[in-house]
Design an enzyme around this catalytic site. Structure first.
Site, PDB file in Angstrom:
ATOM      1  N   ASN A  54     -10.320  -0.372   0.742  1.00  0.00           N
ATOM      2  CA  ASN A  54      -8.856  -0.336   0.682  1.00  0.00           C
ATOM      3  C   ASN A  54      -8.407  -0.832  -0.692  1.00  0.00           C
ATOM      4  O   ASN A  54      -8.578  -2.006  -1.014  1.00  0.00           O
ATOM      5  CB  ASN A  54      -8.275  -1.224   1.788  1.00  0.00           C
ATOM      6  CG  ASN A  54      -6.752  -1.221   1.802  1.00  0.00           C
ATOM      7  OD1 ASN A  54      -6.102  -0.749   0.875  1.00  0.00           O
ATOM      8  ND2 ASN A  54      -6.172  -1.761   2.854  1.00  0.00           N
ATOM      9  N   HIS A  66      -3.042   6.860   2.993  1.00  0.00           N
ATOM     10  CA  HIS A  66      -3.507   5.556   2.510  1.00  0.00           C
ATOM     11  C   HIS A  66      -4.850   5.254   3.172  1.00  0.00           C
ATOM     12  O   HIS A  66      -5.045   5.521   4.356  1.00  0.00           O
ATOM     13  CB  HIS A  66      -2.479   4.480   2.861  1.00  0.00           C
ATOM     14  CG  HIS A  66      -2.978   3.092   2.601  1.00  0.00           C
ATOM     15  ND1 HIS A  66      -3.625   2.756   1.430  1.00  0.00           N
ATOM     16  CD2 HIS A  66      -2.958   1.960   3.355  1.00  0.00           C
ATOM     17  CE1 HIS A  66      -3.968   1.480   1.475  1.00  0.00           C
ATOM     18  NE2 HIS A  66      -3.582   0.979   2.634  1.00  0.00           N
ATOM     19  N   CYS A  87       0.810  -1.230   0.000  1.00  0.00           N
ATOM     20  CA  CYS A  87       0.000   0.000   0.000  1.00  0.00           C
ATOM     21  C   CYS A  87       0.840   1.276   0.000  1.00  0.00           C
ATOM     22  O   CYS A  87       0.312   2.362  -0.226  1.00  0.00           O
ATOM     23  CB  CYS A  87      -0.938  -0.002   1.190  1.00  0.00           C
ATOM     24  SG  CYS A  87      -1.898  -1.515   1.320  1.00  0.00           S
TER      25      CYS A  87
HETATM   26  N1  ACO Z   1     -18.173  -8.095  10.573  1.00  0.00           N
HETATM   27  C1  ACO Z   1     -18.742  -8.210  11.787  1.00  0.00           C
HETATM   28  N2  ACO Z   1     -18.027  -8.488  12.889  1.00  0.00           N
HETATM   29  C2  ACO Z   1     -16.703  -8.659  12.748  1.00  0.00           C
HETATM   30  C3  ACO Z   1     -16.069  -8.560  11.494  1.00  0.00           C
HETATM   31  C4  ACO Z   1     -16.857  -8.273  10.381  1.00  0.00           C
HETATM   32  N3  ACO Z   1     -16.348  -8.131   9.156  1.00  0.00           N
HETATM   33  N4  ACO Z   1     -14.743  -8.768  11.677  1.00  0.00           N
HETATM   34  C5  ACO Z   1     -14.555  -8.991  12.973  1.00  0.00           C
HETATM   35  N5  ACO Z   1     -15.745  -8.930  13.636  1.00  0.00           N
HETATM   36  C6  ACO Z   1     -15.992  -9.073  15.067  1.00  0.00           C
HETATM   37  C7  ACO Z   1     -14.933  -9.902  15.738  1.00  0.00           C
HETATM   38  O1  ACO Z   1     -15.220 -11.273  15.707  1.00  0.00           O
HETATM   39  C8  ACO Z   1     -14.978  -9.354  17.138  1.00  0.00           C
HETATM   40  O2  ACO Z   1     -16.071  -9.938  17.820  1.00  0.00           O
HETATM   41  P1  ACO Z   1     -15.965 -10.292  19.399  1.00  0.00           P
HETATM   42  O3  ACO Z   1     -15.741  -8.953  20.067  1.00  0.00           O
HETATM   43  O4  ACO Z   1     -17.267 -10.929  19.682  1.00  0.00           O
HETATM   44  O5  ACO Z   1     -14.779 -11.187  19.513  1.00  0.00           O
HETATM   45  C9  ACO Z   1     -15.299  -7.884  16.933  1.00  0.00           C
HETATM   46  O6  ACO Z   1     -15.921  -7.784  15.647  1.00  0.00           O
HETATM   47  C10 ACO Z   1     -14.091  -6.993  16.958  1.00  0.00           C
HETATM   48  O7  ACO Z   1     -13.089  -7.568  16.094  1.00  0.00           O
HETATM   49  P2  ACO Z   1     -11.679  -6.929  15.937  1.00  0.00           P
HETATM   50  O8  ACO Z   1     -10.827  -7.827  15.096  1.00  0.00           O
HETATM   51  O9  ACO Z   1     -11.185  -6.533  17.297  1.00  0.00           O
HETATM   52  O10 ACO Z   1     -12.050  -5.622  15.103  1.00  0.00           O
HETATM   53  P3  ACO Z   1     -11.170  -4.360  14.876  1.00  0.00           P
HETATM   54  O11 ACO Z   1     -11.838  -3.208  15.471  1.00  0.00           O
HETATM   55  O12 ACO Z   1      -9.720  -4.598  15.192  1.00  0.00           O
HETATM   56  O13 ACO Z   1     -11.284  -4.188  13.304  1.00  0.00           O
HETATM   57  C11 ACO Z   1     -10.062  -4.469  11.277  1.00  0.00           C
HETATM   58  C12 ACO Z   1     -10.755  -5.169  12.436  1.00  0.00           C
HETATM   59  C13 ACO Z   1     -11.089  -3.646  10.537  1.00  0.00           C
HETATM   60  C14 ACO Z   1      -9.472  -5.527  10.355  1.00  0.00           C
HETATM   61  C15 ACO Z   1      -8.967  -3.548  11.830  1.00  0.00           C
HETATM   62  O14 ACO Z   1      -8.152  -4.252  12.724  1.00  0.00           O
HETATM   63  C16 ACO Z   1      -8.108  -2.965  10.754  1.00  0.00           C
HETATM   64  O15 ACO Z   1      -8.561  -2.180   9.927  1.00  0.00           O
HETATM   65  N6  ACO Z   1      -6.799  -3.264  10.746  1.00  0.00           N
HETATM   66  C17 ACO Z   1      -5.871  -2.730   9.804  1.00  0.00           C
HETATM   67  C18 ACO Z   1      -6.038  -3.376   8.476  1.00  0.00           C
HETATM   68  C19 ACO Z   1      -4.997  -2.802   7.550  1.00  0.00           C
HETATM   69  O16 ACO Z   1      -4.664  -1.663   7.629  1.00  0.00           O
HETATM   70  N7  ACO Z   1      -4.443  -3.625   6.682  1.00  0.00           N
HETATM   71  C20 ACO Z   1      -3.287  -3.195   5.938  1.00  0.00           C
HETATM   72  C21 ACO Z   1      -3.555  -2.863   4.625  1.00  0.00           C
HETATM   73  S1  ACO Z   1      -4.414  -4.079   3.726  1.00  0.00           S
HETATM   74  C22 ACO Z   1      -3.511  -4.308   2.353  1.00  0.00           C
HETATM   75  O17 ACO Z   1      -2.406  -3.958   2.286  1.00  0.00           O
HETATM   76  C23 ACO Z   1      -4.142  -4.955   1.245  1.00  0.00           C
END
Ligand code: ACO
Length: 311
Positions: free
Chosen positions: A266, A236, A112
């Site tokens: 993204n 980004h 990215c």
């Molecule tokens: N829909 C509904 N619920 C979900 C989903 C979903 N898609 N995904 C996770 N949950 C649930 C989980 O099971 C969890 O439930 P629980 O509390 O009962 O255990 C709850 O939601 C919270 O999950 P987390 O994983 O803690 O969610 P978080 O707030 O961390 O968000 C996310 C996850 C969006 C992936 C975030 O961590 C993120 O954006 N990280 C960075 C991603 C990124 O920048 N990637 C790099 C670039 S990608 C690339 O290069 C192609």
């Protein structure tokens, strides 16, 4: 920065697939919902479809048209992508042929951060004599996504953004650049041959905010500026919460951040040029403005650059 020859952006364009996939569409097959996706990521919908080369060609042609340049006036096309059409040849070869460019062609893969890496490399080429370059960020992340894996599927989208860079005497628009990587973190985001994208979302989130803030502060300082001088930040687009957190820690009002993640998700290397072009097309970026580009991604890599728009 020591340079006697710089560059300015003279044209820009984007391409996105026609197919819109909303959060509700994803909820049909995945255990997710619109409220969760919007609240946790800021994404409302994304575009899905096409190939990386098709999107890159369309965005590249739009940028050339805007610059009023012919393909045979371009010395090289640099394509930032982490989703090439094939392993070999580089997708930039297909793009070069598709657009009719007679100059060189190569891909840059820094996930990215790729577009800022490519833009920095392009300024290096201008400094050593290139006259005009086409820099594109293009991705079809949908092709390496497991659509049954909600952790990744809700985040990704396809698209492309391109700029034409032209040489000018003097320093031009690029005031500073910071390229960074920490390969010991490569396990956080990866995709094996023939496999699907895997990411440790939580850990990337934590690291992303830190590297964006650190590299942005370094780029601003190396440009001889302070955060108050930054008129626009083009980050980004991985997660709206990352953008918010980075702006808060940098002390840059969030209103100065360009956000297109709601429409495109993204799109990796394409996200910064998609956001940059959005700012240009909506009149948010004008000659004389200081614009901060900042990204992070798999590798891990990160990159920040400060441009003085118009040179
Ligand atoms: N829909 C509904 N619920 C979900 C989903 C979903 N898609 N995904 C996770 N949950 C649930 C989980 O099971 C969890 O439930 P629980 O509390 O009962 O255990 C709850 O939601 C919270 O999950 P987390 O994983 O803690 O969610 P978080 O707030 O961390 O968000 C996310 C996850 C969006 C992936 C975030 O961590 C993120 O954006 N990280 C960075 C991603 C990124 O920048 N990637 C790099 C670039 S990608 C690339 O290069 C192609």
């Amino acid at each position: 920065m020591i340079t006697t020859r710089g560059g300015i952006v003279t044209g820009w364009g984007i391409a996105v697939p026609d197919k819109v996939v909303t959060n509700d569409d994803l909820s049909v097959t995945l255990d997710t919902n619109d409220a969760w996706i919007q609240e946790r990521t800021g994404i409302r919908e994304r575009r899905i479809g096409g190939t990386t080369s098709q999107l890159a060609i369309e965005a590249g042609l739009a940028a050339l048209a805007k610059a009023g340049r012919r393909p045979d006036e371009i010395d090289a096309v640099i394509l930032a992508t982490t989703t090439p059409d094939q392993m070999v040849p580089a997708t930039s070869a297909t793009v070069q042929d598709g657009i009719g460019i007679t100059g060189g062609a190569f891909d840059v893969n820094a996930a990215c951060s790729g577009f800022v890496y490519a833009l920095s490399v392009a300024h290096g080429l201008l400094a050593i004599g290139a006259e005009r370059l086409l820099v594109i960020g293009a991705e079809t992340l949908s092709r390496i996504t497991d659509w049954d894996e909600r952790g990744v599927a809700v985040l990704v989208g396809d698209g492309a953004g391109a700029v034409v860079l032209e040489a000018v005497d003097g320093p031009g628009q690029l005031l500073s650049w910071v390229l960074g990587a920490d390969g010991s973190l490569r396990h956080l985001l990866k995709c094996d041959h023939g496999g699907y994208l895997y990411m440790d979302g939580k850990e990337i989130f934590r690291k992303a905010v830190r590297v964006v803030v650190d590299s942005a502060e370094q780029a601003i300082a190396e440009a001889g500026l302070t955060v108050d001088d930054i008129d626009l930040i083009v980050p980004h687009q991985a997660n709206l919460r990352i953008i918010t957190a980075a702006c808060q820690r940098l002390g840059i009002p969030e209103e100065k951040a360009v956000v297109v993640i709601d429409r495109y998700g993204n799109t990796s290397s394409a996200s910064i040029p998609l956001a940059l072009v959005d700012a240009l097309d909506t009149g948010r970026l004008e000659k004389g403005d200081h614009v901060l580009l900042t990204g992070f991604g798999g590798g891990m890599t990160w990159a920040s650059a400060v441009l003085h728009w118009g040179g």
